[in-house]
Scaffold this motif. Structure first.
Motif, PDB file in Angstrom:
ATOM      1  N   LEU A   1       0.807  -1.221   0.000  1.00 54.03           N
ATOM      2  CA  LEU A   1       0.000   0.000   0.000  1.00 54.03           C
ATOM      3  C   LEU A   1       0.839   1.269   0.000  1.00 54.03           C
ATOM      4  CD1 LEU A   1      -2.808  -1.170   2.459  1.00 54.03           C
ATOM      5  CD2 LEU A   1      -3.036  -0.735   0.005  1.00 54.03           C
TER       6      LEU A   1
ATOM      7  N   LEU B   1       1.664  -0.872   8.874  1.00 55.56           N
ATOM      8  CA  LEU B   1       1.721  -1.142   7.444  1.00 55.56           C
ATOM      9  C   LEU B   1       3.150  -1.486   7.080  1.00 55.56           C
ATOM     10  CD1 LEU B   1       0.456  -1.045   4.559  1.00 55.56           C
ATOM     11  CD2 LEU B   1       1.286   1.315   4.434  1.00 55.56           C
TER      12      LEU B   1
ATOM     13  N   ASN C   1      -1.611  -5.092   6.126  1.00 53.12           N
ATOM     14  CA  ASN C   1      -1.668  -5.599   4.756  1.00 53.12           C
ATOM     15  C   ASN C   1      -1.439  -7.102   4.645  1.00 53.12           C
ATOM     16  OD1 ASN C   1       0.912  -4.352   5.493  1.00 53.12           O
ATOM     17  ND2 ASN C   1       1.644  -4.860   3.447  1.00 53.12           N
TER      18      ASN C   1
ATOM     19  N   TRP D   1      -8.102  -6.999   1.011  1.00 48.19           N
ATOM     20  CA  TRP D   1      -8.397  -5.581   0.854  1.00 48.19           C
ATOM     21  C   TRP D   1      -9.749  -5.200   1.454  1.00 48.19           C
ATOM     22  CZ3 TRP D   1      -7.042  -0.940   0.904  1.00 48.19           C
ATOM     23  CH2 TRP D   1      -7.873   0.092   0.442  1.00 48.19           C
TER      24      TRP D   1
END
Length: 580
Positions: free
Chosen positions: A348, A526, A559, A563
């Motif tokens: 991402l 992330l 992640n 999604w």
């Protein structure tokens, strides 16, 4: 062995210095970029670039043209560059360090030199303490105070006491593979700080077993990237690589492989704690075995798993061997299931040639799919997407998303966090993006409180999903800037805003201890590549290694989720958004 030719790290350093001095001298940015790109390519090349240049083949390397090749040959023949010598005669070398002080840069450093005669860090400190800086145009009392504060912080080079992991690991991986393929090889493993995935390493250790140790040693010293042999015996050798990295190989008996591998992998602190605990149980641990002190009986172990089990522990992943509680957790069965690269479902934070990337969005998407990813967010810099370009890119991404099966291509953006905490993109455009990364890219010299307030303001923005490379460090070039991390972690957890572990080898930001503290505070992490090219997608592996050093499980990394689940956790779904 080519002791008469300069190593790749020596060549790269010459071009990097040339670029730094030229920047201080006011050269155009295109020439600077060419020299820095060449230095990066030279430093990362496993083949001796000096030898390639002499053979007229250096231009086959990306980023090296005929002009650069000619300068490499000049350096080989003279030990210097005429262009570098010429500029050294008029620009002090020590001014490079002044340029790198947060809040300055080449133009300010040049101004200080010409106006006040400042050519070194110490001269800068004295001038600031004497309040001479605030007398110059554009440098007031506030700027002077910021510079003094920056000078009081630790030297940024303390965060990079060796070679970046990103430079060392490819060499080690290739070496292990090369040795494994040799007919005399039995077992081979990386060891030391590389195996622990430390962000920088001073040297490389490799442990092997073989029925013919001398054959493996001979094979190592004859490899083409070996620039110098510093020691050589029947069962071990020490060499220097072309990029200046010391490499040690030890070939050991199979029955001691586990003992030696553990000994040469664990940090000093981990090994000392392990041995001290063993002493309390009447045992003595060495690289050759575990001895019962009372009887003298010694047990040798072929694997690390046997060794740890013999001492009463579960096997401890190398990344955790820093004496940060891993021994207690291994004894009580509380080691976490660490995240792996295979756990990642998406990336991402990556860039394309719509901003400062070097690859098209389609090339990035296809390469990401080939890596097994299910979704990506193209997060080009907002400042490069003005004049309606952000909508044009969104349309291109939507078209690509509909065309590439098995991969979601999301419309993201990386926005700058301005000095007042606002974003450099209109709220309506921010809200329209699938994923938003907010980062500080300027004003690093702002004080502790102001920088913290800037970050908190971005965290409080309902459309900001993640704060990128939070502490702004560049290993070996820029220290982490001062922040109240506890306050930031608390606010990020409360708002559902992610914090990034950036996989760029010179960032790895958040650092491991900070990422561990953030996760403990309830923050979602992330793990991203921040890739600017297809090859850069592999940087997510470095981010995963940093996450493992931070004790992060897949549940801590956002992640690793599909999604749809990531989307449901985004801050804007927790808080109402009102575009201005």
């Amino acid at each position: 062995m080519r002791s008469s030719l300069p190593r790749n790290d020596e060549l790269a350093a010459a071009f990097e210095l040339l670029a730094d001095l030229m920047e201080l001298d006011g050269a155009d940015r295109f020439r600077l970029a060419a020299y820095r790109r060449a230095a990066e390519r030279i430093r990362g090349c496993a083949t001796p670039v000096a030898q390639l240049a002499l053979a007229g083949k250096a231009t086959r390397l990306d980023g090296i043209g005929a002009t650069i090749e000619a300068k490499i040959i000049e350096f080989v023949q003279t030990g210097d560059l005429a262009a570098l010598k010429k500029i050294r005669d008029r620009v002090p070398l020590s001014l490079v360090e002044v340029m790198r002080v947060p809040g300055l840069g080449p133009k300010r450093a040049h101004q200080l030199w010409r106006s006040l005669g400042v050519t070194s860090i110490e001269e800068l400190r004295r001038a600031a303490q004497a309040h001479e800086l605030q007398q110059l145009p554009g440098l007031g009392a506030r700027s002077e105070a910021k510079i003094l504060a920056a000078l009081a912080r630790p030297d940024p080079h303390v965060e990079a006491r060796g070679t970046l992991l990103g430079r060392a690991l490819p060499l080690v991986t290739d070496l292990v593979h090369e040795l494994e393929c040799h007919p005399a090889s039995d077992r081979v493993s990386e060891a030391g700080s590389v195996r622990r995935r430390c962000e920088t390493v001073r040297d490389v250790d490799v442990i092997a077993t073989s029925a013919n140790p001398r054959a493996l040693v001979d094979h190592l010293v004859d490899l083409p990237w070996v620039a110098e042999v510093t020691a050589r015996g029947d069962t071990k050798a020490s060499v220097m690589s072309e990029d200046g990295l010391p490499v040690d190989l030890r070939v050991v008996p199979p029955e001691n492989y586990g003992n030696l591998l553990q000994h040469f992998t664990g940090s000093k602190e981990h090994n000392v704690a392990l041995r001290e605990e063993a002493v309390r149980s009447g045992l003595s641990v060495s690289e050759w075995g575990v001895q019962v002190v009372d009887t003298g009986e010694t047990a040798a172990m072929e694997t690390e798993e046997e060794l740890y089990e013999h001492l009463g522990y579960a096997w401890i992943p190398p990344e955790l061997r820093e004496n940060m509680g891993e021994l207690e957790a291994a004894r009580s069965g509380e080691l976490p299931p660490l995240v792996t690269p295979d756990d990642l479902r998406g990336d991402l934070h990556l860039h394309s040639d719509w901003s400062d990337g070097r690859t098209t969005i389609e090339q990035m998407a296809l390469a990401a799919k080939a890596r097994g990813l299910r979704y990506i967010a193209v997060c080009d810099h907002a400042r490069r997407l003005r004049g309606g370009r952000i909508d044009e890119q969104a349309a291109a991404l939507a078209e690509l998303d509909g065309r590439i099966s098995g991969l979601r291509v999301l419309s993201g953006v990386e926005v700058d966090i301005r000095a007042d905490g606002s974003l450099d993109l209109a709220d309506a455009d921010v809200e329209a993006r699938d994923w938003v990364v907010a980062s500080v890219h300027s004003g690093f010299g702002d004080g502790h409180d102001r920088l913290t307030r800037r970050i908190l303001a971005a965290i409080d923005h309902p459309a900001v999903d993640c704060i990128g490379h939070l502490t702004g460090r560049k290993l070996g070039r820029r220290a982490s800037y001062a922040l109240d991390l506890d306050v930031i972690f608390e606010r990020a957890a409360a708002t559902g805003t992610c914090l990034e572990i950036n996989g760029q080898p010179d960032r790895l930001d958040l650092r491991d201890v900070s990422a561990r503290a953030a996760a403990a505070a309830g923050v979602s992490i992330l793990v991203s590549s921040d890739a600017h090219s297809v090859g850069g997608l592999a940087y997510s592996d470095f981010a995963v290694s940093q996450a493992r050093r931070a004790w992060l499980a897949p549940a801590n990394v956002i992640n690793t989720l599909p999604w749809q689940e990531v989307q449901a956790l985004r801050p804007r779904h927790r808080r109402p958004f009102h575009a201005s």
